[in-house]
Scaffold this motif. Structure first.
Motif, PDB file in Angstrom:
ATOM      1  N   TYR A   1       0.818  -1.211   0.000  1.00 38.75           N
ATOM      2  CA  TYR A   1       0.000   0.000   0.000  1.00 38.75           C
ATOM      3  C   TYR A   1       0.853   1.263   0.000  1.00 38.75           C
ATOM      4  O   TYR A   1       2.018   1.245   0.424  1.00 38.75           O
ATOM      5  CB  TYR A   1      -0.900   0.022   1.244  1.00 38.75           C
ATOM      6  N   SER A   2       0.231   2.355  -0.413  1.00 38.98           N
ATOM      7  CA  SER A   2       0.888   3.664  -0.366  1.00 38.98           C
ATOM      8  C   SER A   2       1.073   4.091   1.088  1.00 38.98           C
ATOM      9  O   SER A   2       0.392   3.603   2.005  1.00 38.98           O
ATOM     10  CB  SER A   2       0.024   4.706  -1.088  1.00 38.98           C
ATOM     11  N   ASP A   3       2.000   5.008   1.283  1.00 39.62           N
ATOM     12  CA  ASP A   3       2.204   5.571   2.620  1.00 39.62           C
ATOM     13  C   ASP A   3       0.924   6.229   3.130  1.00 39.62           C
ATOM     14  O   ASP A   3       0.607   6.152   4.320  1.00 39.62           O
ATOM     15  CB  ASP A   3       3.343   6.591   2.610  1.00 39.62           C
TER      16      ASP A   3
ATOM     17  N   MET B   1      -1.265   3.618   4.576  1.00 39.93           N
ATOM     18  CA  MET B   1      -0.719   3.071   5.816  1.00 39.93           C
ATOM     19  C   MET B   1      -0.859   4.074   6.968  1.00 39.93           C
ATOM     20  O   MET B   1      -1.058   3.676   8.109  1.00 39.93           O
ATOM     21  CB  MET B   1       0.731   2.626   5.614  1.00 39.93           C
ATOM     22  N   GLU B   2      -0.783   5.355   6.651  1.00 41.79           N
ATOM     23  CA  GLU B   2      -1.027   6.370   7.686  1.00 41.79           C
ATOM     24  C   GLU B   2      -2.481   6.300   8.152  1.00 41.79           C
ATOM     25  O   GLU B   2      -2.762   6.385   9.357  1.00 41.79           O
ATOM     26  CB  GLU B   2      -0.702   7.766   7.145  1.00 41.79           C
ATOM     27  N   LYS B   3      -3.407   6.138   7.213  1.00 37.38           N
ATOM     28  CA  LYS B   3      -4.825   6.001   7.565  1.00 37.38           C
ATOM     29  C   LYS B   3      -5.050   4.725   8.374  1.00 37.38           C
ATOM     30  O   LYS B   3      -5.846   4.699   9.315  1.00 37.38           O
ATOM     31  CB  LYS B   3      -5.710   5.980   6.308  1.00 37.38           C
ATOM     32  N   ASN B   4      -4.337   3.653   8.030  1.00 40.09           N
ATOM     33  CA  ASN B   4      -4.433   2.402   8.773  1.00 40.09           C
ATOM     34  C   ASN B   4      -4.017   2.632  10.226  1.00 40.09           C
ATOM     35  O   ASN B   4      -4.695   2.175  11.155  1.00 40.09           O
ATOM     36  CB  ASN B   4      -3.555   1.324   8.114  1.00 40.09           C
TER      37      ASN B   4
ATOM     38  N   ALA C   1     -15.824   8.363  -5.224  1.00 43.40           N
ATOM     39  CA  ALA C   1     -16.201   9.575  -5.951  1.00 43.40           C
ATOM     40  C   ALA C   1     -14.983  10.449  -6.255  1.00 43.40           C
ATOM     41  O   ALA C   1     -14.930  11.115  -7.292  1.00 43.40           O
ATOM     42  CB  ALA C   1     -17.231  10.374  -5.149  1.00 43.40           C
ATOM     43  N   ASP C   2     -13.975  10.428  -5.370  1.00 45.71           N
ATOM     44  CA  ASP C   2     -12.800  11.288  -5.546  1.00 45.71           C
ATOM     45  C   ASP C   2     -11.615  10.705  -4.773  1.00 45.71           C
ATOM     46  O   ASP C   2     -11.268  11.192  -3.699  1.00 45.71           O
ATOM     47  CB  ASP C   2     -13.115  12.701  -5.062  1.00 45.71           C
ATOM     48  N   PRO C   3     -10.974   9.663  -5.319  1.00 46.00           N
ATOM     49  CA  PRO C   3      -9.897   8.987  -4.585  1.00 46.00           C
ATOM     50  C   PRO C   3      -8.761   9.914  -4.147  1.00 46.00           C
ATOM     51  O   PRO C   3      -8.330   9.855  -2.996  1.00 46.00           O
ATOM     52  CB  PRO C   3      -9.384   7.939  -5.581  1.00 46.00           C
ATOM     53  N   LYS C   4      -8.282  10.747  -5.028  1.00 44.40           N
ATOM     54  CA  LYS C   4      -7.145  11.629  -4.693  1.00 44.40           C
ATOM     55  C   LYS C   4      -7.556  12.734  -3.718  1.00 44.40           C
ATOM     56  O   LYS C   4      -6.760  13.136  -2.880  1.00 44.40           O
ATOM     57  CB  LYS C   4      -6.554  12.251  -5.960  1.00 44.40           C
TER      58      LYS C   4
ATOM     59  N   GLY D   1      -2.374  11.499  -1.844  1.00 43.72           N
ATOM     60  CA  GLY D   1      -1.134  10.729  -1.805  1.00 43.72           C
ATOM     61  C   GLY D   1      -1.307   9.242  -2.040  1.00 43.72           C
ATOM     62  O   GLY D   1      -0.330   8.500  -2.025  1.00 43.72           O
ATOM     63  N   ASN D   2      -2.552   8.782  -2.276  1.00 41.48           N
ATOM     64  CA  ASN D   2      -2.730   7.350  -2.530  1.00 41.48           C
ATOM     65  C   ASN D   2      -2.292   7.035  -3.958  1.00 41.48           C
ATOM     66  O   ASN D   2      -2.165   7.911  -4.795  1.00 41.48           O
ATOM     67  CB  ASN D   2      -4.166   6.906  -2.236  1.00 41.48           C
TER      68      ASN D   2
END
Length: 127
Positions: free
Chosen positions: A70-72, A75-78, A94-97, A102-103
């Motif tokens: 996974y992106s950083d 992992m920060e959200k995790n 609807a709007d991933p970015k 940063g994903n």
């Protein structure tokens, strides 16, 4: 307790045991999910691709599929305890970015709210 009231109680309890589904249409969501298939799989034989497999994604902690890098940002959200609720999925799809800056997902998002609802309803069939 009479047989009739016992049956009524059993039906009510059974109704509570059924998971709540999104307001969308799972059949339509399966078609919309074709936009996701290049990177994601879902179902009993799903494997990670460019993106993680999405079986049991509803109420799963973000960044928790074993074997996927996974992106950083994820992992920060995790580490914060973020979970893929239907509300969070709706915002992300609807709007991933915009929702998680940063994903790594390159998909721009589903612009029609009904398509997002439909995809979530479809994903819920794999819980």
């Amino acid at each position: 307790m009479t047989l009739r009231s016992s049956l009524t109680l059993a039906v009510l309890i059974a109704g509570l045991a059924v998971p709540a589904f999104a307001d969308g249409d799972a059949e339509k969501g399966e078609k919309v999910f074709n936009k996701c298939k290049a990177c994601h799989m879902v179902g009993p034989d799903a494997k990670n691709r460019v993106g993680p497999e999405l079986t049991d994604v509803i109420d799963r902690p973000i960044g928790s599929v074993e074997g996927f890098k996974y992106s950083d940002a994820f992992m920060e959200k995790n580490a914060e305890g973020f979970v893929w609720t239907t509300e969070n999925l709706h915002s992300y799809l609807a709007d991933p970015k915009g929702f998680i800056p940063g994903n790594k997902m390159s998909f721009a998002g589903l612009k029609k709210p009904e398509e997002v609802d439909d995809v979530i309803a479809y994903l819920q069939t794999f819980q």
